[in-house]
Design a protein around this motif. Structure first.
Motif, PDB file in Angstrom:
ATOM      1  N   MET A 177       0.820  -1.211   0.000  1.00 27.02           N
ATOM      2  CA  MET A 177       0.000   0.000   0.000  1.00 27.02           C
ATOM      3  C   MET A 177       0.851   1.257   0.000  1.00 27.02           C
ATOM      4  N   ASN A 229       3.914   1.375  -1.506  1.00 22.24           N
ATOM      5  CA  ASN A 229       4.820   1.324  -2.659  1.00 22.24           C
ATOM      6  C   ASN A 229       6.259   0.983  -2.303  1.00 22.24           C
ATOM      7  N   LYS A 288       2.402  -8.306  -5.214  1.00 21.77           N
ATOM      8  CA  LYS A 288       1.763  -6.989  -5.343  1.00 21.77           C
ATOM      9  C   LYS A 288       0.479  -7.080  -6.153  1.00 21.77           C
ATOM     10  N   GLU A 289       0.551  -7.793  -7.273  1.00 24.54           N
ATOM     11  CA  GLU A 289      -0.628  -7.910  -8.136  1.00 24.54           C
ATOM     12  C   GLU A 289      -1.761  -8.632  -7.411  1.00 24.54           C
ATOM     13  N   HIS A 299      -3.210  -6.202  -4.758  1.00 21.11           N
ATOM     14  CA  HIS A 299      -3.961  -5.113  -5.386  1.00 21.11           C
ATOM     15  C   HIS A 299      -5.296  -5.600  -5.941  1.00 21.11           C
ATOM     16  N   GLU A 336      -8.954  -4.178  -4.813  1.00 22.48           N
ATOM     17  CA  GLU A 336      -9.926  -3.655  -5.781  1.00 22.48           C
ATOM     18  C   GLU A 336     -11.248  -4.405  -5.694  1.00 22.48           C
TER      19      GLU A 336
END
Length: 344
Positions: free
Chosen positions: A23, A25, A34-35, A38, A42
């Protein structure tokens, strides 16, 4: 139900600290992880309470203060008050303000220590030891946020700790009693949840064996905390059972002061009938009757060391480290020594 950072971590199969890094970076997380995180964020419509870009651009020079443990020191613990005063003064001179974190709402959204430290962008944390430490403390310790523990061993790569040499504290009490000719020695401590009390009691038992003295179990009593009522009740239990030792070491001054009160309420004289030694050297030791012999913890040095070590951790000038601060016996009237120290 509102999604939380802990739930995101569970769904992604990663730690809360990893989610926080993503969150914010941070680069030390794989692209795949990370993917995955994320995507979960979402899908559940989760949004952080702050912008990562803004967080990176701002610097508030804040130090987080955490009173750890389901039973914690609060603001009325005389030992930690003095430690924190020394810490606060030095951090202020170094240009930092303090922000205090509560542990009353750890189970609510974004309520864990690490997330709140991220939200308020603290530069580092000082963690004050309590009893029954929360799992959230381990997350904070193992994160990239520099942390210093007081009476709490931390193991993170950017963590350290400062504490008194608790083994030496107990040995000093036994040695002094032995030199005064006492052979039937007792102990009053805290609950099993207190690591500090356990350490002092184990060291006390070890010291008794080292000096060839008997360990008499009825002379050992433990209460629920380090505060006054516990000392009074523990001493009353010994008195009512008829198992009163010739000398007692209490794991804190507050325990010792109220053990003395219990003895006096039942007609015992201190030190003529029972000698008593406490631990910490809080200000009240000088003013009780009789003045309390104690093993002094150097509270100012502990607070100062904590501030300087945390500052160096923040600026990359120190790796994970620990410091043990030597205690000092302060002889007053409660131990029955023939010659009394002028340190009153």
């Amino acid at each position: 139900m509102k999604i939380t950072i802990k739930k995101i971590a569970e769904l992604a199969g990663v730690s809360v600290s990893t989610v926080s890094k993503i969150m914010n970076n941070y680069d030390d997380v794989s692209v795949e992880t990370k993917e995955r995180v994320h995507k979960i964020i979402e899908e559940h419509g989760y949004s952080t309470a702050y912008s990562s870009k803004a967080a990176a651009a701002r610097k508030f020079n804040l130090i987080g203060v955490v009173y750890a443990g389901k039973i914690n020191a609060e603001f009325n613990h005389l030992f930690f008050v003095d430690v924190m005063n020394a810490f606060k003064k030095r951090m202020g001179l170094l240009g930092y303000d303090l922000i205090f974190f509560s542990n009353e709402r750890l189970d609510e959204s974004e309520g864990d220590y690490l997330s709140r430290c991220r939200r308020y962008q603290v530069d580092g944390c000082i963690i004050i030891s309590g009893d029954d430490i929360e799992a959230d403390i381990a997350e904070l310790d193992q994160s990239d946020i520099p942390c210093i523990g007081i009476d709490l061993p931390l193991t993170g790569n950017r963590s350290g700790y400062v504490m008194s040499d608790n083994t030496n504290i107990a040995y000093k009490a036994v040695e002094h009693f032995y030199l005064q000719g006492y052979r039937e020695l007792g102990f009053i401590g805290c609950s099993d949840a207190s690591q500090i009390s356990r350490t002092r009691e184990l060291a006390y038992r070890e010291a008794l064996q080292r000096y060839g003295l008997p360990i008499i179990e009825p002379y050992f009593a433990n209460g629920t905390d380090f505060f006054m009522q516990t000392g009074y009740l523990a001493m009353m239990q010994m008195i009512e059972k008829g198992t009163v030792p010739r000398a007692i070491f209490a794991a804190s001054d507050l325990l010792a002061i109220c053990a003395v009160r219990a003895l006096q309420d039942k007609g015992y004289r201190v030190p003529e009938d029972v000698a008593v030694i406490g631990c910490d050297d809080i200000e009240a030791c000088k003013h009780v009757s009789p003045p309390l012999t104690t093993v002094r913890q150097d509270k100012d040095k502990i607070g100062l060391l904590a501030a300087l070590m945390l500052y160096d951790l923040i600026h990359g000038q120190l790796q994970s480290s620990s410091v043990m601060v030597a205690p000092e016996l302060v002889v007053r009237q409660s131990c029955g020594a023939e010659k009394h120290s002028t340190m009153i």
